[in-house]
Design a protein around this motif. Structure first.
Motif, short mmCIF file in Angstrom:
data_model
loop_
_atom_site.label_atom_id
_atom_site.label_comp_id
_atom_site.label_asym_id
_atom_site.label_seq_id
_atom_site.Cartn_x
_atom_site.Cartn_y
_atom_site.Cartn_z
N ARG A 277 0.83 -1.20 0.00
CA ARG A 277 0.00 0.00 0.00
C ARG A 277 0.87 1.25 0.00
NH1 ARG A 277 -4.45 -1.39 4.59
NH2 ARG A 277 -4.92 0.84 4.46
N LYS A 278 1.86 1.25 0.87
CA LYS A 278 2.76 2.41 0.96
C LYS A 278 3.52 2.60 -0.35
CE LYS A 278 6.40 4.57 3.73
NZ LYS A 278 7.10 5.08 2.54
N ALA A 279 4.01 1.50 -0.91
CA ALA A 279 4.77 1.57 -2.16
C ALA A 279 3.91 2.10 -3.30
CB ALA A 279 5.35 0.20 -2.51
N TYR A 280 2.67 1.60 -3.40
CA TYR A 280 1.78 2.05 -4.47
C TYR A 280 1.47 3.54 -4.34
CZ TYR A 280 0.81 -2.95 -5.31
OH TYR A 280 0.91 -4.28 -5.58
N ILE A 281 1.15 3.97 -3.13
CA ILE A 281 0.81 5.39 -2.94
C ILE A 281 2.02 6.28 -3.19
CG2 ILE A 281 0.20 7.09 -1.17
CD1 ILE A 281 -1.98 5.32 -0.27
N ASP A 282 3.20 5.85 -2.74
CA ASP A 282 4.42 6.63 -2.99
C ASP A 282 4.67 6.77 -4.49
OD1 ASP A 282 4.81 7.00 -0.32
OD2 ASP A 282 6.39 5.48 -0.11
N ARG A 283 4.49 5.67 -5.23
CA ARG A 283 4.69 5.71 -6.69
C ARG A 283 3.63 6.58 -7.36
NH1 ARG A 283 4.25 0.21 -9.04
NH2 ARG A 283 4.74 1.31 -10.97
N PHE A 284 2.40 6.50 -6.84
CA PHE A 284 1.30 7.30 -7.40
C PHE A 284 1.55 8.78 -7.14
CE2 PHE A 284 -3.36 8.56 -7.28
CZ PHE A 284 -3.56 8.42 -8.65
N LYS A 285 1.98 9.11 -5.93
CA LYS A 285 2.28 10.51 -5.61
C LYS A 285 3.38 11.06 -6.50
CE LYS A 285 0.97 10.92 -0.73
NZ LYS A 285 1.45 11.09 0.65
N SER A 286 4.42 10.25 -6.72
CA SER A 286 5.59 10.72 -7.49
C SER A 286 5.31 10.79 -8.99
CB SER A 286 6.78 9.80 -7.24
OG SER A 286 6.55 8.52 -7.83
N GLY A 287 4.23 10.13 -9.43
CA GLY A 287 3.91 10.13 -10.86
C GLY A 287 4.47 8.94 -11.61
N LYS A 288 5.24 8.09 -10.91
CA LYS A 288 5.78 6.89 -11.56
C LYS A 288 4.66 5.91 -11.89
CE LYS A 288 10.31 7.26 -9.34
NZ LYS A 288 11.24 6.68 -8.33
N LEU A 289 3.61 5.92 -11.07
CA LEU A 289 2.40 5.15 -11.34
C LEU A 289 1.28 6.15 -11.64
CD1 LEU A 289 0.88 2.37 -11.24
CD2 LEU A 289 0.38 2.90 -8.85
N LYS A 290 0.62 5.98 -12.80
CA LYS A 290 -0.38 6.97 -13.22
C LYS A 290 -1.81 6.57 -12.88
CE LYS A 290 2.20 9.28 -16.86
NZ LYS A 290 2.12 9.88 -18.21
N ILE A 291 -2.03 5.28 -12.59
CA ILE A 291 -3.41 4.82 -12.36
C ILE A 291 -3.47 3.97 -11.10
CG2 ILE A 291 -5.35 3.51 -13.30
CD1 ILE A 291 -4.24 4.10 -16.11
#
Length: 403
Positions: free
Chosen positions: A299-313
């Motif tokens: 969960r933390k990894a996904y949200i961190d990636r989402f915040k940074s823009g590395k994950l877009k969806i």
């Protein structure tokens, strides 16, 4: 017209103003101008303000300033912040760390309690967590609450809902009588107001005879900020019809047509998360899913990636719709209508934050479109019907056959 105030005008210290400036925050929002002086006065406050208006700093700034002004914190917990979700608690901790170096521990249910007990041995001044876990740590005598000066209920309407009210009230009953009580949310119902007053009375309970005696000098002040109309002025609402069995295909077409910079997708069904993610990934659309059952580290990894823009969806249930301030979300898709208008507002409010604009799109079947039309009237929204045609999102009147 209200006079604009600076942080200096509302007696925020130069030290904190410098920290805020480093975050490119140079003037207080309306909710901060209104709430900070009340908290500085020691008032018990329940305040309502729309999503994206700066509620977290409205309570953090005056409370942290009080802690920083103490000559000796005596290695005691002085501030408790209760949160309904892991993500919101983590975000609050991040906000604390942006403006001070005070010890701050995260204590959330579902994570190993042994590690949290070890963290508490470092004598943090601030502890953030779920009501249930905070209460458990107090019962185990690992969290000493007798010196707590203030309790914050972040997203108080959720913490005082039927599901969480009992443990939240039990937590309050374990705190000192003179504790300052602060609650906030984007939406506050009459039930929340009543529950908060009851909570205030629990703190003031006379233990000698079991009777409740409300301290007349410390009522809970309810402050409702005028709507800035973010839901209507800065968010564009779309409706796309889709049969239930075709929703994920419609979603995929929507993503390919819009190419959103950052998209959060909501479903009320936790059991659908993996199905949505796998079908999108099969079509080479990178995304991840988030629910209450997702491992904490993931969960933390996904949200961190989402915040940074590395994950877009990001595909999620309503657990992430409350309180998360993730910058740059351009689109929200709701694959169903939630049970309440409040949840719809919280979902839509993940976009158009910090002065930006955004799109909130409901993809629904005939029954959901009918419900959406009723919600449109209740919330005084303007909903624009849309359809997908030749790889584009268009209005039905653009002479394209309905599909």
């Amino acid at each position: 017209m209200d006079e604009k105030k600076s942080f200096k005008d509302i007696k925020i210290s130069d030290e904190l103003i410098k920290k805020l400036s480093d975050q490119s925050i140079v003037e207080p929002t309306k909710v901060q101008q209104k709430i900070i002086p009340l908290i500085q006065e020691g008032q018990n406050v329940m305040f309502q303000s729309e999503t994206g208006t700066g509620k977290t700093f409205a309570y953090l700034l005056p409370l942290i300033q009080k802690l920083l002004e103490e000559e000796n914190l005596h290695h005691e917990v002085k501030l408790l912040i209760a949160s309904p979700t892991y993500e919101l608690a983590s975000q609050i901790k991040l906000q604390v760390q942006k403006i001070c170096t005070l010890g701050c521990s995260l204590c959330i249910g579902g994570a190993p309690i042994s590690r949290q007990i070890e963290m508490l041995k470092t004598h943090p001044s601030i502890v953030i967590g779920s009501s249930g876990r905070l209460l458990e740590l107090i019962h185990l005598k690992k969290l000493k609450a007798d010196k707590v000066k203030a309790l914050v209920l972040d997203e108080a309407d959720r913490l005082l809902s039927k599901e969480l009210r009992e443990e939240t009230e039990k937590l309050m009953a374990r705190l000192p009588k003179n504790v300052q009580l602060i609650g906030n949310s984007a939406t506050v119902s009459n039930a929340t107001k009543i529950a908060l007053e009851k909570a205030r009375s629990l703190i003031n309970e006379n233990e000698t005879d079991g009777r409740v005696s409300i301290n007349e000098n410390s009522p809970v002040i309810l402050v409702t900020l005028p709507q800035e109309d973010i839901l209507r002025k800065r968010i564009t609402h779309w409706a796309i019809f889709s049969e239930r069995r075709e929703k994920i295909d419609t979603l995929r077409s929507f993503i390919n047509a819009e190419k959103p910079e950052k998209l959060i997708i909501f479903t009320s069904r936790r059991d659908q998360i993996d199905n949505i993610v796998s079908k999108l990934q099969y079509k080479k659309i990178e995304c991840e899913g988030l629910s209450a059952g997702t491992d904490k580290q993931k969960r933390k990894a996904y949200i961190d990636r989402f915040k940074s823009g590395k994950l877009k969806i990001l595909v999620t249930t309503d657990l992430a719709s409350r309180g998360l301030d993730i910058p740059g979300i351009t689109h929200v898709v709701q694959l169903d209508l939630p049970e309440t208008d409040d949840f719809f507002i919280h979902r839509a409010g993940r976009t158009a934050r910090a002065g930006s604009t955004g799109i909130n799109c409901v993809i629904g079947d005939a029954k959901e479109m009918e419900a959406y039309a009723k919600l449109e009237k209740r919330l005084k929204l303007t909903v624009y019907p849309k359809q997908l045609y030749k790889g584009k999102v268009i209005s039905p009147q653009e002479n394209a056959p309905y599909c």
